[in-house]
Design an enzyme around this catalytic site. Structure first.
Site, PDB file in Angstrom:
ATOM      1  N   LEU A 123      34.468  28.388  18.920  1.00  0.00           N
ATOM      2  CA  LEU A 123      34.500  29.924  18.753  1.00  0.00           C
ATOM      3  C   LEU A 123      35.037  30.226  20.426  1.00  0.00           C
ATOM      4  O   LEU A 123      36.005  31.094  20.636  1.00  0.00           O
ATOM      5  CB  LEU A 123      32.936  30.503  18.634  1.00  0.00           C
ATOM      6  CG  LEU A 123      32.984  31.963  18.988  1.00  0.00           C
ATOM      7  CD1 LEU A 123      33.828  32.907  17.930  1.00  0.00           C
ATOM      8  CD2 LEU A 123      31.460  32.332  18.617  1.00  0.00           C
ATOM      9  N   GLU A 125      36.454  30.758  23.831  1.00  0.00           N
ATOM     10  CA  GLU A 125      37.729  30.493  24.459  1.00  0.00           C
ATOM     11  C   GLU A 125      37.404  30.705  26.093  1.00  0.00           C
ATOM     12  O   GLU A 125      36.614  31.415  26.517  1.00  0.00           O
ATOM     13  CB  GLU A 125      38.835  31.314  23.846  1.00  0.00           C
ATOM     14  CG  GLU A 125      39.175  31.074  22.545  1.00  0.00           C
ATOM     15  CD  GLU A 125      40.113  31.648  22.071  1.00  0.00           C
ATOM     16  OE1 GLU A 125      40.803  32.568  22.831  1.00  0.00           O
ATOM     17  OE2 GLU A 125      40.387  31.560  20.685  1.00  0.00           O
ATOM     18  N   THR A 156      30.559  21.692  21.686  1.00  0.00           N
ATOM     19  CA  THR A 156      29.713  20.627  21.416  1.00  0.00           C
ATOM     20  C   THR A 156      30.085  19.849  20.446  1.00  0.00           C
ATOM     21  O   THR A 156      30.249  20.539  19.115  1.00  0.00           O
ATOM     22  CB  THR A 156      28.559  21.361  21.203  1.00  0.00           C
ATOM     23  OG1 THR A 156      28.000  22.274  22.348  1.00  0.00           O
ATOM     24  CG2 THR A 156      27.171  19.973  21.606  1.00  0.00           C
ATOM     25  N   GLU A 363      25.138  30.070  22.881  1.00  0.00           N
ATOM     26  CA  GLU A 363      24.877  30.796  21.799  1.00  0.00           C
ATOM     27  C   GLU A 363      24.261  32.193  22.123  1.00  0.00           C
ATOM     28  O   GLU A 363      23.483  32.591  21.326  1.00  0.00           O
ATOM     29  CB  GLU A 363      24.106  30.043  20.870  1.00  0.00           C
ATOM     30  CG  GLU A 363      24.919  29.000  20.254  1.00  0.00           C
ATOM     31  CD  GLU A 363      24.058  28.243  19.051  1.00  0.00           C
ATOM     32  OE1 GLU A 363      23.863  28.833  18.102  1.00  0.00           O
ATOM     33  OE2 GLU A 363      24.129  27.047  18.925  1.00  0.00           O
ATOM     34  N   THR A 365      24.039  34.615  25.913  1.00  0.00           N
ATOM     35  CA  THR A 365      23.460  34.855  26.978  1.00  0.00           C
ATOM     36  C   THR A 365      22.047  35.425  26.530  1.00  0.00           C
ATOM     37  O   THR A 365      21.898  36.316  25.656  1.00  0.00           O
ATOM     38  CB  THR A 365      24.093  35.100  28.196  1.00  0.00           C
ATOM     39  OG1 THR A 365      24.325  36.820  27.718  1.00  0.00           O
ATOM     40  CG2 THR A 365      25.462  34.454  28.277  1.00  0.00           C
TER      41      THR A 365
HETATM   42  C1  LIG Z   1      27.042  22.953  27.366  1.00  0.00           C
HETATM   43  C2  LIG Z   1      27.661  24.019  26.535  1.00  0.00           C
HETATM   44  C3  LIG Z   1      27.718  24.124  25.215  1.00  0.00           C
HETATM   45  C4  LIG Z   1      28.494  25.163  24.557  1.00  0.00           C
HETATM   46  N1  LIG Z   1      28.710  24.736  23.034  1.00  0.00           N
HETATM   47  C5  LIG Z   1      29.613  25.588  22.250  1.00  0.00           C
HETATM   48  C6  LIG Z   1      30.005  25.466  20.963  1.00  0.00           C
HETATM   49  O1  LIG Z   1      29.527  24.463  20.450  1.00  0.00           O
HETATM   50  N2  LIG Z   1      30.685  26.274  20.543  1.00  0.00           N
HETATM   51  C7  LIG Z   1      31.115  27.450  21.156  1.00  0.00           C
HETATM   52  O2  LIG Z   1      31.892  28.082  20.522  1.00  0.00           O
HETATM   53  N3  LIG Z   1      30.650  27.881  22.296  1.00  0.00           N
HETATM   54  C8  LIG Z   1      29.824  26.831  23.040  1.00  0.00           C
HETATM   55  N4  LIG Z   1      29.644  27.192  24.443  1.00  0.00           N
HETATM   56  C9  LIG Z   1      29.813  28.501  24.904  1.00  0.00           C
HETATM   57  C10 LIG Z   1      28.830  29.554  25.028  1.00  0.00           C
HETATM   58  O3  LIG Z   1      28.208  29.912  23.912  1.00  0.00           O
HETATM   59  C11 LIG Z   1      29.221  30.420  26.354  1.00  0.00           C
HETATM   60  O4  LIG Z   1      29.326  29.683  27.581  1.00  0.00           O
HETATM   61  C12 LIG Z   1      28.419  31.621  26.174  1.00  0.00           C
HETATM   62  O5  LIG Z   1      28.376  32.507  24.948  1.00  0.00           O
HETATM   63  C13 LIG Z   1      28.755  32.583  27.195  1.00  0.00           C
HETATM   64  O6  LIG Z   1      30.231  32.877  27.441  1.00  0.00           O
HETATM   65  P1  LIG Z   1      30.840  32.593  28.643  1.00  0.00           P
HETATM   66  O7  LIG Z   1      30.498  31.464  29.500  1.00  0.00           O
HETATM   67  O8  LIG Z   1      32.374  33.034  28.680  1.00  0.00           O
HETATM   68  O9  LIG Z   1      30.169  33.484  29.930  1.00  0.00           O
HETATM   69  P2  LIG Z   1      30.722  35.181  30.010  1.00  0.00           P
HETATM   70  O10 LIG Z   1      30.678  35.839  28.392  1.00  0.00           O
HETATM   71  O11 LIG Z   1      31.925  35.370  30.725  1.00  0.00           O
HETATM   72  O12 LIG Z   1      29.331  36.026  30.629  1.00  0.00           O
HETATM   73  C14 LIG Z   1      29.205  35.957  31.997  1.00  0.00           C
HETATM   74  C15 LIG Z   1      27.940  36.499  32.355  1.00  0.00           C
HETATM   75  O13 LIG Z   1      28.368  38.359  32.158  1.00  0.00           O
HETATM   76  C16 LIG Z   1      27.308  38.620  31.221  1.00  0.00           C
HETATM   77  N5  LIG Z   1      27.857  39.511  30.245  1.00  0.00           N
HETATM   78  C17 LIG Z   1      28.818  39.344  29.492  1.00  0.00           C
HETATM   79  N6  LIG Z   1      28.965  40.599  28.627  1.00  0.00           N
HETATM   80  C18 LIG Z   1      27.912  41.350  28.911  1.00  0.00           C
HETATM   81  C19 LIG Z   1      27.520  42.602  28.725  1.00  0.00           C
HETATM   82  N7  LIG Z   1      28.176  43.186  27.649  1.00  0.00           N
HETATM   83  N8  LIG Z   1      26.467  43.172  28.886  1.00  0.00           N
HETATM   84  C20 LIG Z   1      25.698  42.470  30.038  1.00  0.00           C
HETATM   85  N9  LIG Z   1      25.959  41.431  30.537  1.00  0.00           N
HETATM   86  C21 LIG Z   1      27.309  40.820  30.037  1.00  0.00           C
HETATM   87  C22 LIG Z   1      26.694  37.307  30.434  1.00  0.00           C
HETATM   88  O14 LIG Z   1      25.407  37.564  30.145  1.00  0.00           O
HETATM   89  C23 LIG Z   1      26.585  36.331  31.753  1.00  0.00           C
HETATM   90  O15 LIG Z   1      25.538  36.438  32.324  1.00  0.00           O
HETATM   91  C24 LIG Z   1      28.949  26.346  25.177  1.00  0.00           C
HETATM   92  C25 LIG Z   1      28.704  26.340  26.316  1.00  0.00           C
HETATM   93  C26 LIG Z   1      28.065  25.167  27.059  1.00  0.00           C
HETATM   94  C27 LIG Z   1      27.920  25.418  28.707  1.00  0.00           C
END
Ligand SMILES: Cc1cc2nc3c(=O)[nH]c(=O)nc-3n(C[C@H](O)[C@H](O)[C@H](O)COP(=O)(O)OP(=O)(O)OC[C@H]3O[C@@H](n4cnc5c(N)ncnc54)[C@H](O)[C@@H]3O)c2cc1C
Length: 379
Positions: A123, A125, A156, A363, A365
C-alpha cells in the site's frame, strides 16, 4: 475472561515454541539484520501461517483471538518474527482469503498456509503513507491485461526468497476527478516487477522490508482482487484487522519487557537489597503490570467483537493505539530498571526498546489512530 481453555493451550504451545526455537537465535539475527527462512519454515510447521484461513484452503480455520495470541507470544520473545507472522497473515493472506475468488484462493492460499511461501501487501508509497489517497501507482486495463507502473516502499515480506507475490493497491481510473483504487495480485517473477531489500532499520531488523518497483508490469485481468474500484474498502478492512495484530505485538513486547525487568530487579542488588525492595522500582513494576492487564483486556475485547461479527473498528484503533503506546512506556521503564546494562546489546531489553518504536508508526500511526477514534466518537 475472553479466552477459553483452547486459547490457553494454544498460548502455552506457541510460548514453548518461541522460547525453544526463536529466543536462542533472535539476538544474532537482529545483529546480522538477517531474515531467517529456517525459522519461517518452523513457524509454518507450527501451523501459525494460515491460522484464520478456512480449512478447505489449507488453513486452520481458527478465530482471530487465537491468531492474536500467537502474535503476542512471538512478540514476547522477538518482534521480528512476530512481524513476519503478522504481516503474512493479516496483510498477505488476509485480503486473499476475504476478497479472493474461489480460483484465487485455491491457487494461492494452500502454500501460504504451510510456510512454503509468503505474501505481502503493498500500500505505502514514497509519497503516500498515512494518506493512501496520494497513491501514484497506476494500473491500466488494456486487451485483457493490467499494466502496472509505480513503486511501493516499506513492504514487509516483500523480498524474501519464498515471497510468492504481493497484493498492490493501484489507481485504476477516475470518476469525475475522483480516483478509483483497486487491488491487484502480482506474482513474483512477473516481468517488470522487481523487489529489493531495505536495510539499516532501527527495529524488526530480522524481518524482511522491501521496495517494490513496477515498470510496465503486465498481469492478467483476472488478477484483480475483489471488485474494481473497491481498493479503498479492501485496504481499510485489511487495516482494521491488521491493527489487532500490531496491538498484539505491543502487548507481547510489553509482557516480555516486563518479565525481564521483574527478573532483573529480583536478582540485582544495590545498597544491600534487591531492586524490588525499593518502592520506586516496585511501583514502576506495578504500573507496568497494570498497563499490560488493561492492554490485554482492550485487545481481547476487540478480537471478541470481530470474532462475533460485531463492529470492531473503534476498538481495533483503540487497542492498536494503547498497546503500542504502553509498549513504549513499559520498554522504557524496563531499560531504566536494567540501568546501564539495559543499553547493552547482550541484554534482550535493548532490542525490545528498539523494536517497540515501529509499533506507533506501522499500519497507521498513533496520530492516525486518534483520528479514527475521534471520528467513531462523533468529533
Ligand atoms: C518496518 C516497516 C514495515 C512496514 N510494512 C508495511 C507493509 O507491509 N505494507 C505497507 O503498505 N506499508 C508498510 N509500512 C508502512 C507504514 O504503514 C507507514 O510507514 C505508515 O503508515 C506511516 O506512513 P509514513 O511513514 O509515510 O509517514 P507519514 O504519513 O508521512 O507521517 C509522518 C508523520 O505525520 C503524521 N501525520 C500524517 N498525517 C497526519 C494527519 N492527518 N494528522 C496528524 N498527523 C499526521 C504521522 O502521524 C507521522 O507522525 C511499513 C513501515 C515500516 C517502517
Amino acid at each position: 475472561m475472553y479466552t477459553t481453555e483452547h486459547h490457553e493451550l494454544l498460548r502455552s504451545s506457541v510460548r514453548d515454541f518461541a522460547e525453544k526455537e526463536i529466543k536462542p537465535v533472535a539476538r544474532e539475527l537482529d545483529k546480522k539484520e538477517q531474515f531467517s527462512l529456517a525459522l519461517t519454515r518452523k513457524i509454518g510447521e507450527m501451523g501459525l501461517l494460515g491460522m484464520t484461513v478456512p480449512e478447505e484452503f489449507g488453513g486452520q480455520g481458527m478465530d482471530y483471538l487465537s491468531y492474536v495470541i500467537a502474535v503476542e507470544e512471538l512478540a514476547r520473545v522477538d518482534g521480528s518474527q512476530a512481524a513476519t507472522l503478522a504481516a503474512h497473515n493479516s496483510l498477505g493472506t488476509g485480503p486473499l482469503a476475504l476478497f479472493g475468488s474461489k480460483e484465487q484462493k485455491e491457487k494461492y492460499l494452500p502454500s501460504l498456509c504451510t510456510g512454503e511461501a509468503l505474501w505481502a501487501f503493498g500500500l505505502t508509497e514514497p509519497e503516500a503513507g498515512s494518506d493512501s489517497r496520494g497513491t501514484k501507482t497506476t494500473a491500466q486495463l488494456e486487451n485483457g491485461e493490467w499494466t502496472i507502473n509505480g513503486s511501493k516502499i516499506f513492504i514487509t515480506n516483500g523480498a524474501t526468497e519464498i515471497t510468492a507475490g504481493v497484493t498492490v493497491q493501484a489507481v485504476t481510473g477516475s470518476n469525475n476527478g475522483t480516483k478509483e483504487y483497486s487491488t491487484i495480485i502480482v506474482e513474483k517473477g512477473t516481468p517488470g516487477f522487481e523487489a529489493s531489500e531495505m536495510h539499516g532499520k532501527l527495529c524488526w531488523r530480522a524481518s524482511n522490508t522491501a521496495q517494490l518497483y513496477f515498470d510496465h508490469c503486465r498481469v492478467p485481468e483476472g488478477n484483480l482482487l475483489g471488485k474494481r474500484g473497491n481498493g479503498s474498502k479492501i485496504m481499510l478492512q485489511t487495516l482494521d484487522s491488521g491493527r489487532l495484530s500490531i496491538a498484539a505485538m505491543g502487548l507481547g513486547l510489553a509482557q516480555g519487557a516486563f518479565e525481564m525487568a521483574l527478573q532483573y530487579a529480583k536478582e540485582r542488588k544495590q545498597f544491600g537489597k534487591a531492586l524490588t525492595q525499593f518502592q520506586a522500582i516496585s511501583f514502576k513494576l506495578a504500573d507496568m503490570a497494570t498497563k499490560i492487564e488493561l492492554a490485554r483486556n482492550l485487545l481481547y475485547k476487540a478480537c471478541w467483537l470481530k470474532d462475533n461479527h460485531k463492529p470492531f473498528g473503534k476498538e481495533a484503533a483503540m487497542a492498536k493505539l494503547y498497546c503500542s503506546e504502553i509498549a513504549k512506556e513499559v520498554a522504557d521503564d524496563a531499560v531504566q530498571i536494567h540501568g546501564g546494562y539495559g543499553l547493552m546489546e547482550e541484554y534482550d531489553i535493548e532490542r525490545f526498546y528498539r523494536d517497540q518504536r515501529i509499533l506507533q508508526i506501522g499500519e497507521g500511526t498513533s496520530e492516525i489512530q486518534r483520528i479514527v477514534i475521534s471520528r467513531h466518537i462523533g468529533c
